[in-house]
Design a protein around this motif. Structure first.
Motif, short mmCIF file in Angstrom:
data_model
loop_
_atom_site.label_atom_id
_atom_site.label_comp_id
_atom_site.label_asym_id
_atom_site.label_seq_id
_atom_site.Cartn_x
_atom_site.Cartn_y
_atom_site.Cartn_z
N HIS A 104 0.83 -1.21 0.00
CA HIS A 104 0.00 0.00 0.00
C HIS A 104 0.87 1.26 0.00
O HIS A 104 2.00 1.27 0.49
N LEU A 105 0.31 2.34 -0.55
CA LEU A 105 1.03 3.61 -0.67
C LEU A 105 0.32 4.75 0.04
O LEU A 105 0.95 5.59 0.69
N MET A 106 -1.02 4.79 -0.10
CA MET A 106 -1.79 5.92 0.43
C MET A 106 -1.71 6.01 1.95
O MET A 106 -1.85 7.10 2.51
N CYS A 107 -1.52 4.90 2.63
CA CYS A 107 -1.55 4.89 4.09
C CYS A 107 -0.15 4.71 4.68
O CYS A 107 0.03 4.03 5.69
N GLY B 127 2.61 2.40 9.65
CA GLY B 127 3.23 3.47 10.44
C GLY B 127 2.32 4.04 11.49
O GLY B 127 2.63 5.09 12.09
N LEU B 128 1.17 3.38 11.74
CA LEU B 128 0.21 3.89 12.72
C LEU B 128 -0.60 2.73 13.29
O LEU B 128 -1.08 1.88 12.54
N ARG C 170 -14.38 0.17 12.78
CA ARG C 170 -14.18 -1.21 13.22
C ARG C 170 -12.69 -1.54 13.36
O ARG C 170 -11.87 -1.08 12.57
N TRP C 171 -12.38 -2.35 14.35
CA TRP C 171 -11.08 -3.00 14.39
C TRP C 171 -11.07 -4.06 13.30
O TRP C 171 -12.07 -4.73 13.07
N GLY C 172 -9.95 -4.22 12.61
CA GLY C 172 -9.89 -5.20 11.53
C GLY C 172 -10.51 -4.66 10.26
O GLY C 172 -10.47 -3.45 9.99
N ARG D 78 -7.04 6.17 5.27
CA ARG D 78 -7.44 6.02 6.67
C ARG D 78 -6.94 4.72 7.30
O ARG D 78 -7.07 4.53 8.51
N ASN D 79 -6.37 3.83 6.53
CA ASN D 79 -5.95 2.53 7.05
C ASN D 79 -4.87 2.66 8.12
O ASN D 79 -4.04 3.59 8.08
N THR D 80 -4.87 1.72 9.05
CA THR D 80 -3.84 1.65 10.08
C THR D 80 -3.36 0.20 10.18
O THR D 80 -3.83 -0.67 9.44
N ASP D 81 -2.46 -0.05 11.12
CA ASP D 81 -1.99 -1.42 11.35
C ASP D 81 -3.10 -2.32 11.86
O ASP D 81 -3.03 -3.54 11.71
#
Length: 307
Positions: A39-42, A131-132, A140-142, A241-244
């Motif tokens: 991924h690039l955007m996040c 990175g976050l 939601r989680w996941g 908006r994605n995170t780890d």
């Protein structure tokens, strides 16, 4: 896979498609999957609508399988999602125990990419590091499941004849695009799938709310969507908006008005989360939110349209 080999994937992918046109929704899905797609955007930016800077993650450090002993991402969950009925409670929690990788009550916590790992009680983004940590602004989680209706028609002149591109000789296809209010980018008029909701219901509802904003043509729109669409993609979305621990996934279907006699004649009107809406010519210069342009390209290939 080296960075050079990864950079060649889109070209090899296009050559494969031209040689062996696929008949099912497996084109983009064959590339956007764990261990292949980065991924690039996040990554490597400021999280939207916040002052939180993501921890730097290089291309070589995206996959969880790659050692990254110094990885120390900040945690962030947007304050406004606290207590919302559509959002999960914070984790860890003594009372909230989500059932990962399965249907959790009416909440779908399954990923289209198979079982994801859970570490320290939190799900891990199947594509890799962002990175976050935390949920950011996602509810939601996941996996956070969305549905994207790609509504298309052929571009026509004043006499109703289909227009073709002078260079490629292929017909020009148009899609309904909305301008998002959060980042001002043009996008497919999709939205989140409510708990227990059938994706087909989400597709029609989101298109009506974001692109039409009226109901006087409700019966015609209902018939148009009931006729069925062609699934062009199902999987991870490279969303800013994605995170780890929270990420977007979508089911995208193409609803095509072949003769332009149905939704192709509707007057579009922005509503809900959109600030603008229009019929947009589709070609290789199209810039859209997240990886929506890649999803739309699937429609172009299937319709043998100009790109």
């Amino acid at each position: 896979m080296t960075s050079f080999e990864f950079a060649l994937l889109p070209l090899l992918y296009l050559l494969l498609i031209l040689k062996n046109p696929p008949t099912s929704a497996q084109m983009m899905s064959s590339l956007v999957k764990p261990g292949i797609f980065r991924h690039l955007m996040c990554r490597n930016n400021m999280y939207p609508r916040s002052s939180v800077l993501r921890y730097p993650v290089s291309d070589e450090q995206v996959f969880w399988s790659e050692p990254f002993p110094d990885y120390c991402p900040p945690a962030y969950t947007a304050p406004h999602i606290g207590g919302q009925v559509w959002a999960d409670p914070p984790l860890p929690s003594d009372t909230f125990r989500p059932q990962w990788n399965q249907l959790d009550g009416q909440v779908n916590r399954e990923s289209f990419h198979g079982a994801y790992n859970v570490q320290n009680g939190l799900p891990l983004n199947p594509i890799g590091r962002t990175g976050l940590t935390g949920r950011g602004s996602l509810g939601r989680w996941g996996p956070n499941h969305a549905a994207d209706p790609i509504v298309t028609r052929w571009k026509r002149d004043g006499q109703g004849a289909i227009l073709a591109n002078l260079t490629t000789g292929k017909n020009i296809i148009q899609m309904v695009a909305i301008q998002r209010s959060d980042n001002k980018l043009w996008a497919i008029p999709g939205g989140m799938v409510d708990p227990g909701e059938n994706v087909s219901v989400t597709l029609k509802r989101e298109f009506t709310e974001e692109a039409l904003n009226f109901t006087d043509k409700a019966n015609m729109v209902e018939r148009f969507f009931q006729a069925g669409g062609v699934q062009v993609y199902q999987g991870y979305v490279d969303d800013f908006r994605n995170t780890d621990n929270a990420w977007m996934e979508t089911t995208a279907l193409n609803f095509h008005d072949e003769d332009g006699s149905q939704v192709g004649q509707l007057e579009l009107m922005a509503g809900d989360d959109a600030t603008n809406v229009r019929w947009t010519d589709v070609d290789s210069n199209l810039k859209l939110h997240a990886n929506h342009a890649d999803i739309v390209r699937e429609v172009v290939i299937r319709r043998n349209a100009h790109w």
